[in-house]
Design a protein around this motif. Sequence first.
Motif, PDB file in Angstrom:
ATOM      1  N   ALA A 184       0.502  -1.225   0.110  1.00 10.52           N
ATOM      2  CA  ALA A 184       0.040  -0.137  -0.037  1.00 10.52           C
ATOM      3  C   ALA A 184       0.879   1.294  -0.191  1.00 10.52           C
ATOM      4  O   ALA A 184       0.677   2.149  -0.456  1.00 10.52           O
ATOM      5  N   VAL A 185       2.038   1.359   0.880  1.00 14.54           N
ATOM      6  CA  VAL A 185       2.699   2.871   0.746  1.00 14.54           C
ATOM      7  C   VAL A 185       3.455   2.411  -0.833  1.00 14.54           C
ATOM      8  O   VAL A 185       3.175   4.373  -0.584  1.00 14.54           O
ATOM      9  N   LEU A 186       3.897   2.221  -1.343  1.00 11.84           N
ATOM     10  CA  LEU A 186       4.423   1.798  -2.602  1.00 11.84           C
ATOM     11  C   LEU A 186       3.858   2.497  -2.894  1.00 11.84           C
ATOM     12  O   LEU A 186       4.123   3.375  -4.241  1.00 11.84           O
ATOM     13  N   ASN A 187       2.603   1.789  -2.858  1.00  9.55           N
ATOM     14  CA  ASN A 187       1.404   2.045  -4.369  1.00  9.55           C
ATOM     15  C   ASN A 187       0.730   3.257  -4.346  1.00  9.55           C
ATOM     16  O   ASN A 187       0.402   3.993  -5.299  1.00  9.55           O
ATOM     17  N   ALA A 190       3.405   6.487  -5.255  1.00 15.27           N
ATOM     18  CA  ALA A 190       3.166   6.113  -7.099  1.00 15.27           C
ATOM     19  C   ALA A 190       2.094   7.279  -6.788  1.00 15.27           C
ATOM     20  O   ALA A 190       2.207   7.233  -7.937  1.00 15.27           O
ATOM     21  N   THR A 191       0.818   6.833  -7.401  1.00 13.89           N
ATOM     22  CA  THR A 191       0.012   6.885  -7.537  1.00 13.89           C
ATOM     23  C   THR A 191      -0.453   9.076  -7.569  1.00 13.89           C
ATOM     24  O   THR A 191      -0.731   9.562  -7.921  1.00 13.89           O
ATOM     25  N   LEU A 234       7.367   8.778 -16.067  1.00 16.71           N
ATOM     26  CA  LEU A 234       8.187   7.795 -15.681  1.00 16.71           C
ATOM     27  C   LEU A 234       8.357   6.968 -14.488  1.00 16.71           C
ATOM     28  O   LEU A 234       8.372   5.360 -14.439  1.00 16.71           O
ATOM     29  N   LEU A 235       8.817   7.906 -13.189  1.00 15.06           N
ATOM     30  CA  LEU A 235       8.956   7.484 -11.934  1.00 15.06           C
ATOM     31  C   LEU A 235       7.994   6.749 -11.060  1.00 15.06           C
ATOM     32  O   LEU A 235       7.562   5.734 -11.006  1.00 15.06           O
ATOM     33  N   ALA A 236       6.356   6.638 -11.153  1.00 11.11           N
ATOM     34  CA  ALA A 236       5.216   6.416 -11.091  1.00 11.11           C
ATOM     35  C   ALA A 236       4.273   5.385 -11.466  1.00 11.11           C
ATOM     36  O   ALA A 236       4.657   4.128 -10.827  1.00 11.11           O
ATOM     37  N   PRO A 245      14.768   0.617  -9.331  1.00 13.73           N
ATOM     38  CA  PRO A 245      15.156   0.894  -8.158  1.00 13.73           C
ATOM     39  C   PRO A 245      14.252   0.895  -7.436  1.00 13.73           C
ATOM     40  O   PRO A 245      13.532   0.305  -6.120  1.00 13.73           O
ATOM     41  N   VAL A 246      12.930   0.867  -7.475  1.00 11.97           N
ATOM     42  CA  VAL A 246      11.939   0.613  -6.524  1.00 11.97           C
ATOM     43  C   VAL A 246      10.940  -0.289  -6.955  1.00 11.97           C
ATOM     44  O   VAL A 246       9.401  -0.681  -6.949  1.00 11.97           O
ATOM     45  N   ASN A 247      11.446  -1.541  -7.338  1.00 17.12           N
ATOM     46  CA  ASN A 247      11.190  -3.564  -6.897  1.00 17.12           C
ATOM     47  C   ASN A 247      10.918  -3.926  -5.291  1.00 17.12           C
ATOM     48  O   ASN A 247       9.944  -4.720  -5.583  1.00 17.12           O
ATOM     49  N   PHE A 248      12.097  -3.408  -5.457  1.00 15.15           N
ATOM     50  CA  PHE A 248      11.509  -4.183  -3.780  1.00 15.15           C
ATOM     51  C   PHE A 248       9.910  -4.260  -3.131  1.00 15.15           C
ATOM     52  O   PHE A 248       9.968  -5.095  -2.379  1.00 15.15           O
TER      53      PHE A 248
END
Length: 517
Positions: A184-187, A190-191, A234-236, A245-248
């Motif tokens: 949830a936090v990472l998504n 991104a949102t 692109l980052l979002a 590097p935001v795959n973890f």
Amino acid sequence: MAAPTSAVDLSAALITVPVPLGHWLAILPVAHCITLGAVLLMLRAYPRLQAWLAISGLVLLALIDAALLAKVVAEGPLTMVMGRWLPPFGIAFTVDLFGALMAFTSALAALAAGIYALTDIGDSGRRYGFFPLLMLLMAGVSGAFLTGDVFNLYVWFEVLLISSFGLIILGSERQQIDGALKYAVLNLIATTLFLVGVGILYAVFGTLNMADIATRARDLQATAPLMTLASLFLLAFAMKAAAFPVNFWLPAAYHTPRIVVSALFAGLLTKVGIYALIRVVVMLLPMERQELSLLIAFIAAATILVGALGALAENDIRRLFGYVVISGIGNMLAGVALGGTGGGISGAVFYALHSMVLMTALYLAAGEIARRGGGFLLSGLSGLYRQSGGFTALSLVLFLAACGLPPFSGFWPKVILVKAALDSGAWWLAAVILAGGFLTTIAFGRLFLLAYWRPAPMAAKPAAALWRTGLPLAALTALVVGFGILPEKLLALSQSAAAGLADPEAYVHSVFPGGIR
């Protein structure tokens, strides 16, 4: 005051002619999913009826998307505008070949997962809303693939995220809550970045209609911060697709829910991120994509290698498959970096369609491995070959396809991407794509040797075959084989979809048949 005697001309603002019946197909998948989801919610006290009604609804969704795809193939892009307002003021659902292909493939994957859920999700999970949440998820996924408005794309992202939050915690186990928090936090970050990008986009263009933006972007290139916009998007979208590097967050979250939920997430959600990235930076901001191509290529290479090396190191097969998802995202990003040169975008489209089917099937196979072998850990698995030769053969086909080996579906998009890289002089990117396939082959070879070929410490009683798990797995595997042995049609469709993204004239004409006013 006397009323005006002259009639008001509404044709300057509203569509005054009847909408062709076939154009309603553009919104029917979304309307169907939302309506059925509401009905299923009201039937939560009848879990068995709810389940079979959901399966029937997923069959109907696949048929609707098939009809939509057939219409787009035959007639080109089609547009349905909400409220009869002329675009760009009315919210448009515009369906081109790329969106129709993704929507149809997602419906097939969801149908397979829904049938598998008849076994994987019990009465308790059904009462807590699995099937209504599944339909809401498909409403979000379908809406994202079919919309022609950037803000509407954001809205459908929110819809699928809301439903995915409910699905990932279904069962309320400690591990699920932990995975849901990371997810949830990472998504949500991104949102938020996506929403900021949408705000800047509207400030620059004064519209969020994709066709309108595509026609104006080149004229504003010298005066508007389009490179900032492209970088922000692109980052979002890279965060949503789990690119380096935001795959973890992905391997930390996708192994926690029920296996059918993991299959849905792996097959569909990351592909929505890739779809949005391709739609925005390839069709709307092509010059900026070209400027960012080297950066995207480096991100793609790092994503491929991180995914492949992570798969090699894993003991839990669910986390192993999560890293395979990441590596596949890298291959699609490589196609975005290469653009139209030598078929980069067509390779990315082909790979996305292949990955939606394959990753859904792999996670369903993981559930069957756990049922037959007693768990998900490689260290505790053995002797699956002796239990069932048929299941072993299906698994081997999926493993080879994931490695990109012939004659299965994963081979052809990698061939296209490698050729595109060599044609553009990016030999190092071609080498990374091949190295990623080699490392993935080692990872799956290790999985097969330990879980299937290694002798069991004692004679294990073969697990009973279940049609509810075997049928969707066999059907998806058949698609993997079919795409590999007979790739011509899918390759032609992928090339046509890529051509429509590179030259969106037909897309724009569908929205503005009389030209932009």
